[in-house]
Design a protein around this motif. Structure first.
Motif, short mmCIF file in Angstrom:
data_model
loop_
_atom_site.label_atom_id
_atom_site.label_comp_id
_atom_site.label_asym_id
_atom_site.label_seq_id
_atom_site.Cartn_x
_atom_site.Cartn_y
_atom_site.Cartn_z
N GLU A 68 69.92 119.44 95.08
CA GLU A 68 68.87 119.43 94.06
C GLU A 68 68.39 120.87 93.85
N ASN A 110 65.70 121.83 91.98
CA ASN A 110 64.26 121.93 91.96
C ASN A 110 63.73 121.81 93.39
N ALA A 111 63.05 122.86 93.85
CA ALA A 111 62.62 122.90 95.24
C ALA A 111 61.67 121.76 95.60
N GLU A 112 60.72 121.43 94.71
CA GLU A 112 59.74 120.38 95.00
C GLU A 112 60.42 119.02 95.08
N VAL A 113 61.32 118.74 94.13
CA VAL A 113 62.04 117.46 94.16
C VAL A 113 62.94 117.41 95.38
N ARG A 114 63.56 118.54 95.73
CA ARG A 114 64.43 118.59 96.90
C ARG A 114 63.65 118.26 98.17
N LEU A 115 62.44 118.83 98.28
CA LEU A 115 61.61 118.55 99.44
C LEU A 115 61.21 117.09 99.48
N PHE A 116 60.81 116.53 98.30
CA PHE A 116 60.42 115.11 98.24
C PHE A 116 61.58 114.22 98.66
N GLN A 140 62.26 114.46 102.48
CA GLN A 140 61.20 113.81 103.24
C GLN A 140 61.28 112.29 103.12
#
Length: 606
Positions: free
Chosen positions: A487, A489-495, A498
């Protein structure tokens, strides 16, 4: 045209003379040419010659040769300035041309006779009182004797046919009759050619004007189309902004409330549910927008339209309420369509809700299914022959106003009060029909009701009906299976990582396709599943999945996408697809489905 020609006299002359010898010019002699042969040759030449100036010269040449004179010519007259314009003249050997503009008064006073329409015959310019004083000028141009024959139209002196001779000559009645015939034929031919040329120029001018007008109309239409596009974009943008702002207000407000201290568990759960519910509504809104634009990612399968209609009709009865009678009328046994069944169900519900609102919650709704052999001409599209299934919903409402009929499928166009509809329901039906190879039609009678008909291509029944495998609801433990998350997008990747960890999976992240392939190249057996976004810079998720399928055929790939032009047009290329935004439960379901599908996982013995 006023031109007196002594045809009978000429005919009698031809009968008497037969062949007339032509004078010789100096040491040279010309072939004899009778007046009769001259007229035959003139007719042939007039038919073959295109330019008016050439016609006059051809006539002058034949006239000069037949009469045996020094010069013959044809010119147009300006009676006000008393001039003649000679474009070309025929001259015997050794005789110079006088082509150009000549002034009659410089050659005598006979212009007065010509203006009266009289032919001027001069046997000897030195003896004729009209030319005695200008005889030297005439002798200088080989015109000691001459005939000037006026050509008149509507009583006006417009042209002159003339012959000049450098010696004294007595002109006979036969000469005059022959010359009058030449004058008449030449004048008619010249004017006909000029009229034809004028007509050609007019046609060319008209074609140019039509082409220019067409370009102007096309430019005006293009400007109108651009204006309509801008208006549609403005309407679309305004509608999206309005609805999303409402949704964001709920999400933002619920998030703010969750930050408050001493918040009871009951309120916390209520606000979390509000956020989750609102996200679902936002997802539905984007799905409807993509449906209208024919850009949603469909999951087509062959299904029995009649069975789906019967199943959806129960939902429709609940939505319509007790005062709306819902009736199903199926005239098609085993009518199979190849489309996305969930989107088909959504289209039926959207049309049913629209019908319910049109009836103000009271009336009769008839849902019918029947096979047809063509889609009728709709919205300027011609009739489409073929095998189709027609699903019609007829209501007993007040119908649709004529000025609204063409706009019912526009996104965000609604006649309902604010807060009572987004105006996207019918646009979803329109987009689904178009993207599925079908059409949507509305028949309307104001005050009686409306009939919406959805057409879908009719296909053969499948060899074996698909059996749905029930999936357990909720989330389950991933059992430590290893997932490579790709992914950008860093935020989507983190979501995503997790969420996978919460579900019991071991997640490893990669920011793009190249990084993912690099990790697989180190040891592909470290991963059981690849979970990749579709739209990424460089290599797309589809290209990554295809490369993985080539290099590691036993490693399953799941794709996730909010929107992809390629997916909308060509599908997911056989990969499992999860639409964004997705919930933890939806992610868990697609992961378990992939594991249960039996696609070989890379976790091998040893």
């Amino acid at each position: 045209m006023l031109l007196e020609v002594e045809h009978m006299g000429l005919t009698a002359f031809v009968r008497r003379q037969g062949v007339r010898d032509v004078n010789t010019f100096g040491p040279q002699s010309q072939e004899t040419l009778s007046y009769r042969d001259a007229l035959v040759e003139l007719n042939d030449q007039l038919l073959m010659t295109e330019e008016p100036g050439d016609l006059a010269y051809v006539a002058a040449e034949i006239l000069g040769r037949a009469m045996g004179v020094s010069r013959a010519g044809y010119g147009t007259i300006d009676t006000v300035n008393e001039t003649i314009d000679i474009e070309r003249d025929w001259n015997a050997p050794g005789v110079n041309s006088i082509a150009g503009r000549l002034h009659f008064r410089e050659h005598g006073s006979y212009i007065e006779d010509l203006k009266r329409g009289d032919t001027v015959l001069v046997t000897d310019a030195r003896q004729d009182p009209r030319t005695a004083q200008t005889a030297d000028v005439l002798i200088a141009i080989n015109a000691l004797s001459f005939i000037n024959m006026p050509v008149t139209e509507m009583g006006r002196f417009v042209a002159l046919l003339f012959v000049n001779h450098d010696d004294v000559r007595d002109w006979s009645p036969d000469d005059l009759a022959f010359m009058r015939d030449i004058a008449q034929r030449t004048r008619v031919a010249v004017e006909r050619r000029r009229a034809e040329l004028d007509l050609r120029e007019l046609n060319a001018s008209l074609e140019a004007r039509v082409a220019e007008r067409t370009r102007e109309l096309e430019q005006a239409h293009e400007a109108l189309r651009q204006s309509q596009k801008i208006e549609a974009i403005g309407q679309l943008t305004g509608g999206v902004a309005h609805d999303f702002n409402n949704l964001l207000t709920v999400i933002g407000g619920s998030a703010d409330l969750l930050r408050r201290k001493n918040l009871s568990e009951e309120k916390r759960e209520r606000y979390v549910d509000a956020i989750i519910d609102t996200v679902g509504r936002a997802s539905k809104l984007t799905s409807q927008l993509l449906a209208f634009a024919r850009r949603q990612t469909l999951k087509p399968e062959t299904f029995d339209v009649g069975l789906n209609v019967l199943a959806v009709s129960e939902i429709v009865r609940t939505l319509a309420g007790s005062r709306v009678e819902v009736e199903t009328d199926l005239h098609c046994d085993a009518c199979f369509a190849d489309a996305d069944p969930s989107q088909f169900d959504a289209a039926l519900i959207n049309m049913a809700v629209n019908a319910r609102d049109a009836m103000n919650g009271e009336g009769k709704l008839v849902i019918s299914v029947h096979p047809v052999d063509a889609i009728p001409a709709i919205r300027a599209h011609p009739m489409r022959p073929g095998k189709f299934i027609a699903v019609s919903l007829a209501d007993t409402g007040g119908g649709i106003a004529p000025d609204q009929l063409e706009r019912v499928f526009e996104p965000f166009y609604t006649t309902k009060a604010v807060g009572h509809g987004t105006g996207l329901g019918l646009s979803q039906v329109f987009g689904f029909a178009k993207q599925s190879g079908g059409e949507i039609h509305v028949a309307n009678e104001a005050g009686v009701g409306a009939v919406f008909t959805l057409f879908l291509p009719h296909v053969q029944a499948p060899d074996q009906p698909a059996i749905a495998v029930p999936m357990a609801s909720g989330t389950s433990d991933g059992g430590g299976m290893r997932v490579l998350v790709v992914e950008d997008n860093a935020e989507v990747r983190l979501f995503a990582t997790q969420t996978l960890e919460e579900l019991g999976y071991h997640a490893t992240a990669a920011p793009d396709g190249a990084a993912a392939l690099a990790q697989l190249a180190q040891d592909a057996r470290r991963f059981d599943i690849v979970f990749s976004d579709v739209v990424m810079p460089g290599m797309t998720g589809i290209e990554l999945g295809q490369e993985i399928a080539r290099l590691y055929p036993h490693l399953p790939v799941i794709l996730a996408s909010g929107y992809s032009h390629t997916l909308a047009e060509q599908g997911a290329f056989g990969f499992e697809l999860l639409n964004k935004p997705y919930s933890m439960e939806q992610l868990s379901i697609v992961l378990r489905k992939t594991v249960r599908s039996g696609v070989g996982l890379t976790r091998e013995a040893g």
